[in-house]
Design a protein around this motif. Sequence first.
Motif, PDB file in Angstrom:
ATOM      1  N   ALA A   1      28.851  20.876 -23.543  1.00  8.78           N
ATOM      2  CA  ALA A   1      28.922  21.590 -24.815  1.00  8.78           C
ATOM      3  C   ALA A   1      30.329  21.632 -25.380  1.00  8.78           C
ATOM      4  O   ALA A   1      30.512  21.809 -26.592  1.00  8.78           O
ATOM      5  N   THR A   2      31.349  21.458 -24.527  1.00  2.00           N
ATOM      6  CA  THR A   2      32.730  21.508 -25.033  1.00  2.00           C
ATOM      7  C   THR A   2      33.012  20.331 -25.969  1.00  2.00           C
ATOM      8  O   THR A   2      33.953  20.401 -26.771  1.00  2.00           O
ATOM      9  N   ASP A   3      32.231  19.266 -25.877  1.00  2.00           N
ATOM     10  CA  ASP A   3      32.449  18.112 -26.770  1.00  2.00           C
ATOM     11  C   ASP A   3      32.184  18.463 -28.219  1.00  2.00           C
ATOM     12  O   ASP A   3      32.659  17.787 -29.134  1.00  2.00           O
ATOM     13  N   ALA A   4      31.382  19.520 -28.437  1.00  2.00           N
ATOM     14  CA  ALA A   4      31.040  19.920 -29.805  1.00  2.00           C
ATOM     15  C   ALA A   4      32.069  20.883 -30.396  1.00  2.00           C
ATOM     16  O   ALA A   4      31.956  21.268 -31.563  1.00  2.00           O
ATOM     17  N   LEU A   5      33.059  21.288 -29.589  1.00  2.00           N
ATOM     18  CA  LEU A   5      34.041  22.257 -30.042  1.00  2.00           C
ATOM     19  C   LEU A   5      35.414  21.590 -30.116  1.00  2.00           C
ATOM     20  O   LEU A   5      35.970  21.184 -29.103  1.00  2.00           O
ATOM     21  N   ALA A   6      35.927  21.459 -31.305  1.00  2.00           N
ATOM     22  CA  ALA A   6      37.214  20.758 -31.495  1.00  2.00           C
ATOM     23  C   ALA A   6      38.381  21.694 -31.234  1.00  2.00           C
ATOM     24  O   ALA A   6      39.071  22.153 -32.150  1.00  2.00           O
ATOM     25  N   LEU A   7      38.590  22.004 -29.970  1.00  2.00           N
ATOM     26  CA  LEU A   7      39.708  22.866 -29.573  1.00  2.00           C
ATOM     27  C   LEU A   7      40.498  22.178 -28.478  1.00  2.00           C
ATOM     28  O   LEU A   7      39.921  21.543 -27.602  1.00  2.00           O
TER      29      LEU A   7
ATOM     30  N   ARG B   1      38.558  14.993 -17.153  1.00  2.00           N
ATOM     31  CA  ARG B   1      38.389  15.846 -18.338  1.00  2.00           C
ATOM     32  C   ARG B   1      39.748  16.348 -18.800  1.00  2.00           C
ATOM     33  O   ARG B   1      40.542  16.845 -17.995  1.00  2.00           O
ATOM     34  N   PRO B   2      40.052  16.244 -20.082  1.00  2.00           N
ATOM     35  CA  PRO B   2      41.325  16.804 -20.556  1.00  2.00           C
ATOM     36  C   PRO B   2      41.315  18.325 -20.489  1.00  2.00           C
ATOM     37  O   PRO B   2      40.274  18.962 -20.697  1.00  2.00           O
ATOM     38  N   ASP B   3      42.464  18.898 -20.175  1.00  2.00           N
ATOM     39  CA  ASP B   3      42.612  20.353 -20.109  1.00  2.00           C
ATOM     40  C   ASP B   3      42.751  20.872 -21.540  1.00  2.00           C
ATOM     41  O   ASP B   3      43.829  20.828 -22.126  1.00  2.00           O
ATOM     42  N   THR B   4      41.648  21.349 -22.103  1.00  2.00           N
ATOM     43  CA  THR B   4      41.631  21.831 -23.480  1.00  2.00           C
ATOM     44  C   THR B   4      41.243  23.303 -23.520  1.00  2.00           C
ATOM     45  O   THR B   4      40.634  23.826 -22.573  1.00  2.00           O
ATOM     46  N   PRO B   5      41.561  24.006 -24.615  1.00  2.00           N
ATOM     47  CA  PRO B   5      41.087  25.388 -24.756  1.00  2.00           C
ATOM     48  C   PRO B   5      39.569  25.489 -24.651  1.00  2.00           C
ATOM     49  O   PRO B   5      39.044  26.447 -24.080  1.00  2.00           O
ATOM     50  N   ALA B   6      38.851  24.506 -25.197  1.00  2.00           N
ATOM     51  CA  ALA B   6      37.390  24.537 -25.143  1.00  2.00           C
ATOM     52  C   ALA B   6      36.902  24.495 -23.698  1.00  2.00           C
ATOM     53  O   ALA B   6      35.962  25.214 -23.320  1.00  2.00           O
ATOM     54  N   LEU B   7      37.534  23.666 -22.877  1.00  2.00           N
ATOM     55  CA  LEU B   7      37.146  23.583 -21.469  1.00  2.00           C
ATOM     56  C   LEU B   7      37.440  24.894 -20.759  1.00  2.00           C
ATOM     57  O   LEU B   7      36.620  25.387 -19.976  1.00  2.00           O
ATOM     58  N   ARG B   8      38.583  25.482 -21.037  1.00  2.00           N
ATOM     59  CA  ARG B   8      38.932  26.745 -20.379  1.00  2.00           C
ATOM     60  C   ARG B   8      37.967  27.873 -20.773  1.00  2.00           C
ATOM     61  O   ARG B   8      37.568  28.680 -19.930  1.00  2.00           O
ATOM     62  N   VAL B   9      37.587  27.915 -22.060  1.00  2.00           N
ATOM     63  CA  VAL B   9      36.618  28.921 -22.509  1.00  2.00           C
ATOM     64  C   VAL B   9      35.285  28.725 -21.791  1.00  2.00           C
ATOM     65  O   VAL B   9      34.664  29.686 -21.310  1.00  2.00           O
ATOM     66  N   ALA B  10      34.837  27.481 -21.705  1.00  2.00           N
ATOM     67  CA  ALA B  10      33.553  27.189 -21.076  1.00  2.00           C
ATOM     68  C   ALA B  10      33.555  27.585 -19.601  1.00  2.00           C
ATOM     69  O   ALA B  10      32.594  28.189 -19.104  1.00  2.00           O
ATOM     70  N   LEU B  11      34.623  27.267 -18.905  1.00  2.00           N
ATOM     71  CA  LEU B  11      34.680  27.573 -17.475  1.00  2.00           C
ATOM     72  C   LEU B  11      34.760  29.074 -17.221  1.00  2.00           C
ATOM     73  O   LEU B  11      34.102  29.595 -16.318  1.00  2.00           O
TER      74      LEU B  11
END
Length: 199
Positions: free
Chosen positions: A193-199, A144-154
């Motif tokens: 759900a992070t796939d739906a957030l372009a961050l 998984r790429p380290d993205t803002p969306a992933l960090r928010v989700a976690l």
Amino acid sequence: MPDPRRARLSPAERRAQLVATGVNFLADHSLDELTMDVLAQRAGVSRPLLFHYFDTRQGMHLAVVTMARDSLLVASEPRPELAPHERIRDTLLRITEFVQQHPRTFHSLVRGIASGDPAVRRVVDESRDLNADRLLEAFTELGRPDTPALRVALRAWVSFTEETLISLVIDRDVAPETVVRYLEASLDGAIAATDALAL
């Protein structure tokens, strides 16, 4: 007459003993109930001695919460030899078992300090950030790429997990294995759900 065993303690050992007494108090009481008088009585020391080690009640609370938090973090330290998914499952199981064994301490950490001193709240927030970072490491290993969306989700999922552990383990005594399966499914959903957030 003073206890000769207590006299042999170094200042660092005495302080650690006092803090441990405070953590043990959380097993049956909220943090707000822990006053200097209560701790002095529990530890069998004078109130002025506590002020020597902690200065203020807030300082004493900060030390107690820090030790309780560190106990949880040590109990849930990820095992690096495990593959990422297995590591997450193992960590969740150990956290759940910790909560099952120390329900009041966990409850005090998560909810009991919500309206307390900002420094005390910061100690708990640091543990949430660390747990999110531990998850981030596992998911980046999985590609998984380290993205803002992933960090928010976690980070949000860590808070969700705390509430789940209170509701299912403490309030309803649900078996740890069942709780872990539920948490794993919710984590998969949060990541998807992070796939739906372009961050």
